[in-house]
Scaffold this motif. Structure first.
Motif, PDB file in Angstrom:
ATOM      1  N   MET A   1      -4.573   6.825  28.031  1.00 15.48           N
ATOM      2  CA  MET A   1      -4.726   8.255  28.299  1.00 15.48           C
ATOM      3  C   MET A   1      -3.878   9.048  27.310  1.00 15.48           C
ATOM      4  SD  MET A   1      -6.240  10.333  30.446  1.00 15.48           S
ATOM      5  CE  MET A   1      -6.162  12.033  30.983  1.00 15.48           C
ATOM      6  N   THR A   2      -4.464   9.996  26.603  1.00 11.64           N
ATOM      7  CA  THR A   2      -3.746  10.789  25.629  1.00 11.64           C
ATOM      8  C   THR A   2      -2.845  11.799  26.324  1.00 11.64           C
ATOM      9  OG1 THR A   2      -5.602  10.601  24.122  1.00 11.64           O
ATOM     10  CG2 THR A   2      -3.998  12.291  23.627  1.00 11.64           C
ATOM     11  N   SER A   3      -1.589  11.885  25.876  1.00 13.44           N
ATOM     12  CA  SER A   3      -0.644  12.816  26.466  1.00 13.44           C
ATOM     13  C   SER A   3      -1.068  14.253  26.183  1.00 13.44           C
ATOM     14  CB  SER A   3       0.756  12.569  25.901  1.00 13.44           C
ATOM     15  OG  SER A   3       1.160  11.241  26.121  1.00 13.44           O
ATOM     16  N   SER A   4      -0.633  15.194  27.039  1.00 17.59           N
ATOM     17  CA  SER A   4      -0.955  16.597  26.829  1.00 17.59           C
ATOM     18  C   SER A   4      -0.163  17.134  25.642  1.00 17.59           C
ATOM     19  CB  SER A   4      -0.609  17.402  28.081  1.00 17.59           C
ATOM     20  OG  SER A   4      -1.383  16.965  29.177  1.00 17.59           O
ATOM     21  N   PRO A   5      -0.824  17.787  24.685  1.00 12.76           N
ATOM     22  CA  PRO A   5      -0.119  18.294  23.516  1.00 12.76           C
ATOM     23  C   PRO A   5       0.884  19.385  23.868  1.00 12.76           C
ATOM     24  CG  PRO A   5      -2.499  18.239  23.153  1.00 12.76           C
ATOM     25  CD  PRO A   5      -2.268  18.000  24.605  1.00 12.76           C
ATOM     26  N   ASN A   6       1.988  19.411  23.157  1.00 14.17           N
ATOM     27  CA  ASN A   6       2.977  20.466  23.261  1.00 14.17           C
ATOM     28  C   ASN A   6       2.640  21.505  22.194  1.00 14.17           C
ATOM     29  OD1 ASN A   6       5.241  22.106  22.922  1.00 14.17           O
ATOM     30  ND2 ASN A   6       6.682  20.459  23.347  1.00 14.17           N
ATOM     31  N   ARG A   7       2.232  22.689  22.605  1.00 16.36           N
ATOM     32  CA  ARG A   7       1.723  23.672  21.654  1.00 16.36           C
ATOM     33  C   ARG A   7       2.763  24.108  20.629  1.00 16.36           C
ATOM     34  NH1 ARG A   7      -3.115  26.220  22.884  1.00 16.36           N
ATOM     35  NH2 ARG A   7      -4.077  25.583  24.843  1.00 16.36           N
ATOM     36  N   ALA A   8       4.021  24.221  21.051  1.00 13.51           N
ATOM     37  CA  ALA A   8       5.024  24.811  20.167  1.00 13.51           C
ATOM     38  C   ALA A   8       5.918  23.781  19.486  1.00 13.51           C
ATOM     39  CB  ALA A   8       5.885  25.790  20.955  1.00 13.51           C
ATOM     40  N   GLY A   9       5.794  22.516  19.843  1.00 13.99           N
ATOM     41  CA  GLY A   9       6.753  21.526  19.382  1.00 13.99           C
ATOM     42  C   GLY A   9       6.639  21.163  17.914  1.00 13.99           C
ATOM     43  N   ALA A  10       7.697  20.524  17.434  1.00 15.02           N
ATOM     44  CA  ALA A  10       7.773  20.097  16.035  1.00 15.02           C
ATOM     45  C   ALA A  10       7.131  18.724  15.848  1.00 15.02           C
ATOM     46  CB  ALA A  10       9.238  20.044  15.601  1.00 15.02           C
ATOM     47  N   VAL A  11       6.684  18.486  14.632  1.00 10.59           N
ATOM     48  CA  VAL A  11       6.181  17.181  14.232  1.00 10.59           C
ATOM     49  C   VAL A  11       7.277  16.454  13.465  1.00 10.59           C
ATOM     50  CG1 VAL A  11       4.530  15.957  12.757  1.00 10.59           C
ATOM     51  CG2 VAL A  11       3.763  17.884  14.157  1.00 10.59           C
ATOM     52  N   LEU A  12       7.571  15.231  13.876  1.00 10.11           N
ATOM     53  CA  LEU A  12       8.441  14.330  13.115  1.00 10.11           C
ATOM     54  C   LEU A  12       7.548  13.460  12.250  1.00 10.11           C
ATOM     55  CD1 LEU A  12      10.726  13.084  16.037  1.00 10.11           C
ATOM     56  CD2 LEU A  12      11.386  14.725  14.263  1.00 10.11           C
ATOM     57  N   SER A  13       7.787  13.442  10.963  1.00 13.18           N
ATOM     58  CA  SER A  13       6.948  12.676  10.040  1.00 13.18           C
ATOM     59  C   SER A  13       7.760  11.507   9.485  1.00 13.18           C
ATOM     60  CB  SER A  13       6.461  13.579   8.908  1.00 13.18           C
ATOM     61  OG  SER A  13       5.354  13.017   8.240  1.00 13.18           O
ATOM     62  N   ALA A 259      -2.395  16.602   8.376  1.00 14.29           N
ATOM     63  CA  ALA A 259      -1.627  17.774   8.807  1.00 14.29           C
ATOM     64  C   ALA A 259      -2.521  18.799   9.483  1.00 14.29           C
ATOM     65  CB  ALA A 259      -0.913  18.398   7.604  1.00 14.29           C
ATOM     66  N   GLY A 260      -3.674  19.073   8.877  1.00 12.35           N
ATOM     67  CA  GLY A 260      -4.587  20.039   9.466  1.00 12.35           C
ATOM     68  C   GLY A 260      -5.069  19.605  10.834  1.00 12.35           C
ATOM     69  N   PHE A 261      -5.348  18.316  10.964  1.00 14.14           N
ATOM     70  CA  PHE A 261      -5.825  17.801  12.250  1.00 14.14           C
ATOM     71  C   PHE A 261      -4.718  17.882  13.300  1.00 14.14           C
ATOM     72  CE2 PHE A 261      -7.167  14.988  15.524  1.00 14.14           C
ATOM     73  CZ  PHE A 261      -8.556  14.995  15.488  1.00 14.14           C
ATOM     74  N   LEU A 262      -3.538  17.391  12.972  1.00 10.42           N
ATOM     75  CA  LEU A 262      -2.458  17.333  13.952  1.00 10.42           C
ATOM     76  C   LEU A 262      -2.027  18.717  14.416  1.00 10.42           C
ATOM     77  CD1 LEU A 262      -0.258  14.522  12.347  1.00 10.42           C
ATOM     78  CD2 LEU A 262      -1.783  14.327  14.331  1.00 10.42           C
ATOM     79  N   HIS A 263      -1.868  19.632  13.474  1.00  8.53           N
ATOM     80  CA  HIS A 263      -1.439  20.982  13.837  1.00  8.53           C
ATOM     81  C   HIS A 263      -2.445  21.629  14.787  1.00  8.53           C
ATOM     82  CE1 HIS A 263       0.073  25.053  13.611  1.00  8.53           C
ATOM     83  NE2 HIS A 263      -1.062  25.468  13.094  1.00  8.53           N
ATOM     84  N   THR A 264      -3.720  21.489  14.491  1.00 11.80           N
ATOM     85  CA  THR A 264      -4.748  22.127  15.300  1.00 11.80           C
ATOM     86  C   THR A 264      -4.867  21.456  16.664  1.00 11.80           C
ATOM     87  OG1 THR A 264      -5.919  22.652  13.246  1.00 11.80           O
ATOM     88  CG2 THR A 264      -7.157  22.894  15.276  1.00 11.80           C
ATOM     89  N   TRP A 265      -4.794  20.137  16.685  1.00  9.59           N
ATOM     90  CA  TRP A 265      -4.856  19.397  17.953  1.00  9.59           C
ATOM     91  C   TRP A 265      -3.650  19.717  18.830  1.00  9.59           C
ATOM     92  CZ3 TRP A 265      -1.798  15.362  19.997  1.00  9.59           C
ATOM     93  CH2 TRP A 265      -2.347  14.691  21.119  1.00  9.59           C
ATOM     94  N   LEU A 266      -2.478  19.797  18.229  1.00 14.38           N
ATOM     95  CA  LEU A 266      -1.281  20.133  18.985  1.00 14.38           C
ATOM     96  C   LEU A 266      -1.334  21.561  19.533  1.00 14.38           C
ATOM     97  CD1 LEU A 266       1.410  18.392  16.770  1.00 14.38           C
ATOM     98  CD2 LEU A 266       0.965  17.886  19.182  1.00 14.38           C
ATOM     99  N   ASN A 267      -2.142  22.400  18.917  1.00 13.80           N
ATOM    100  CA  ASN A 267      -2.349  23.747  19.432  1.00 13.80           C
ATOM    101  C   ASN A 267      -3.305  23.766  20.621  1.00 13.80           C
ATOM    102  OD1 ASN A 267      -0.604  25.231  17.872  1.00 13.80           O
ATOM    103  ND2 ASN A 267      -2.129  25.822  16.351  1.00 13.80           N
ATOM    104  N   GLY A 268      -3.811  22.596  21.004  1.00 12.75           N
ATOM    105  CA  GLY A 268      -4.678  22.509  22.161  1.00 12.75           C
ATOM    106  C   GLY A 268      -6.148  22.566  21.857  1.00 12.75           C
ATOM    107  N   ALA A 269      -6.538  22.581  20.581  1.00  8.66           N
ATOM    108  CA  ALA A 269      -7.947  22.656  20.208  1.00  8.66           C
ATOM    109  C   ALA A 269      -8.650  21.325  20.457  1.00  8.66           C
ATOM    110  CB  ALA A 269      -8.090  23.055  18.740  1.00  8.66           C
ATOM    111  N   GLY A 270      -9.967  21.383  20.582  1.00  4.57           N
ATOM    112  CA  GLY A 270     -10.755  20.174  20.743  1.00  4.57           C
ATOM    113  C   GLY A 270     -10.863  19.391  19.457  1.00  4.57           C
ATOM    114  N   ALA A 271     -11.390  18.173  19.573  1.00  2.00           N
ATOM    115  CA  ALA A 271     -11.474  17.275  18.416  1.00  2.00           C
ATOM    116  C   ALA A 271     -12.323  17.851  17.295  1.00  2.00           C
ATOM    117  CB  ALA A 271     -12.009  15.917  18.858  1.00  2.00           C
ATOM    118  N   GLY A 272     -13.426  18.517  17.632  1.00  2.00           N
ATOM    119  CA  GLY A 272     -14.299  19.085  16.608  1.00  2.00           C
ATOM    120  C   GLY A 272     -13.622  20.180  15.823  1.00  2.00           C
ATOM    121  N   THR A 273     -12.887  21.036  16.495  1.00  2.00           N
ATOM    122  CA  THR A 273     -12.159  22.113  15.820  1.00  2.00           C
ATOM    123  C   THR A 273     -11.048  21.535  14.944  1.00  2.00           C
ATOM    124  OG1 THR A 273     -12.614  23.619  17.658  1.00  2.00           O
ATOM    125  CG2 THR A 273     -10.808  24.216  16.186  1.00  2.00           C
ATOM    126  N   ALA A 274     -10.363  20.524  15.464  1.00  2.00           N
ATOM    127  CA  ALA A 274      -9.307  19.879  14.679  1.00  2.00           C
ATOM    128  C   ALA A 274      -9.894  19.212  13.439  1.00  2.00           C
ATOM    129  CB  ALA A 274      -8.573  18.852  15.537  1.00  2.00           C
TER     130      ALA A 274
END
Length: 299
Positions: A1-13, A259-274
């Motif tokens: 089960m995929t965890s719920s994205p944190n909209r404002a959190g930082a990405v550790l790379s 980066a584009g995918f992760l940022h958009t997904w973490l903002n709560g967008a669906g897979a197609g938008t990401a």
């Protein structure tokens, strides 16, 4: 089960930092015993972790680079360029044994060849502090080679409530590791390219490869180069083309896509938008030299 994205959190790379020496304008690829001359050259900080982190930061999301970094002359010569990328560098582990790490990139039309050197081990001394950082929401592992060394990385991130992504990043010695899927268990987002997907699944058809990968990961974004990309999530698969543009250098385009995918997904967008955002980021990247060249051109 995929965890719920944190909209404002930082990405550790997480991954290794390289000095990318990019030779473009070649009429052919080098052959033993012969010398070629390139018409263009650029030297930039590289490595999937740094490039993805830089593009995440450019999109406006807090982005921390989690890596070891050498104190040798080649590494320190890149420090100014890294500082200019707008990254959070509090977890950068400076160690004399961590460099020099470099990649020679040879570009002929849309073909590329790489020659790289790794130095020391991959685990930053700051890893535990980074994943416990209250602002962290997501851990991006930029190459399977790092996960191969740091087999506890996914479980440790999950204990702190972070979601996790993995780009396998081609490695001749590891891409067919029989324990690959076992070691990658727990990854929320898997981000391979077509060649890596074929090596992992044995399938030359992207749709067939995607079907296999989707059994192991809840969300898979498969990069198909000039043919666009595919995404699989929740039992559904979507494919999108990429726009036709003048390609200067594809180095780091997959990391910009991430980066584009992760940022958009973490903002709560669906897979197609990401996926659409990821393709846009990758397309922008190929129109400049080096993995962060498009960011410098935009600044």
């Amino acid at each position: 089960m995929t965890s719920s994205p944190n909209r404002a959190g930082a990405v550790l790379s997480l991954g290794r930092i390289y000095c990318d020496m990019v030779f473009r304008g070649l009429d052919d690829m080098p052959q033993l015993g012969r010398e070629l001359f390139a018409r263009d050259f650029a030297i930039t900080p590289g490595g999937g972790a740094l490039i993805t982190a830089a593009h995440v930061a450019a999109l406006g999301r807090p982005s921390a680079l989690l890596a070891r970094f050498g104190t040798d002359l080649l590494s320190t010569a890149m420090a100014g360029q890294i500082d200019a990328l707008g990254l959070d560098l509090q977890f950068l582990d400076r160690d004399e044994l961590a460099g020099p790490q470099l990649t020679v990139v040879m570009v002929n039309n849309n073909d590329r060849a790489f020659l790289s050197r790794r130095a020391g081990h991959a685990r930053p001394a700051s890893f535990e502090a980074a994943i416990a950082w209250p602002q962290a929401a997501h851990l991006h592992i930029a190459e399977y080679a790092t996960l191969h060394e740091m087999t506890d990385a996914i479980a440790a991130a999950k204990r702190h409530g972070l979601t996790v992504s993995l780009d396998p990043s081609w490695d001749d010695d590891l891409i067919r590791d029989p324990a690959f899927f076992e070691r990658a268990a727990g990854v929320d987002i898997f981000l391979p390219n077509a060649e890596e997907a074929q090596a992992l699944t044995g399938e030359t058809d992207p749709a067939a490869a995607m079907s296999i990968l989707a059994r192991h990961f809840p969300l898979v974004a498969l990069k198909l180069g000039g043919d666009g990309a595919m995404v699989s999530a929740g039992g559904e698969t979507l494919r999108r083309p990429s726009p036709r543009v003048d390609v200067i250098d594809t180095t780091g385009a997959g990391d910009a896509f991430n980066a584009g995918f992760l940022h958009t997904w973490l903002n709560g967008a669906g897979a197609g938008t990401a996926l659409a955002a990821a393709i846009e980021a990758g397309t922008s990247s190929v129109q400049a030299s080096g993995g962060t060249g498009s960011l410098r051109a935009a600044s």
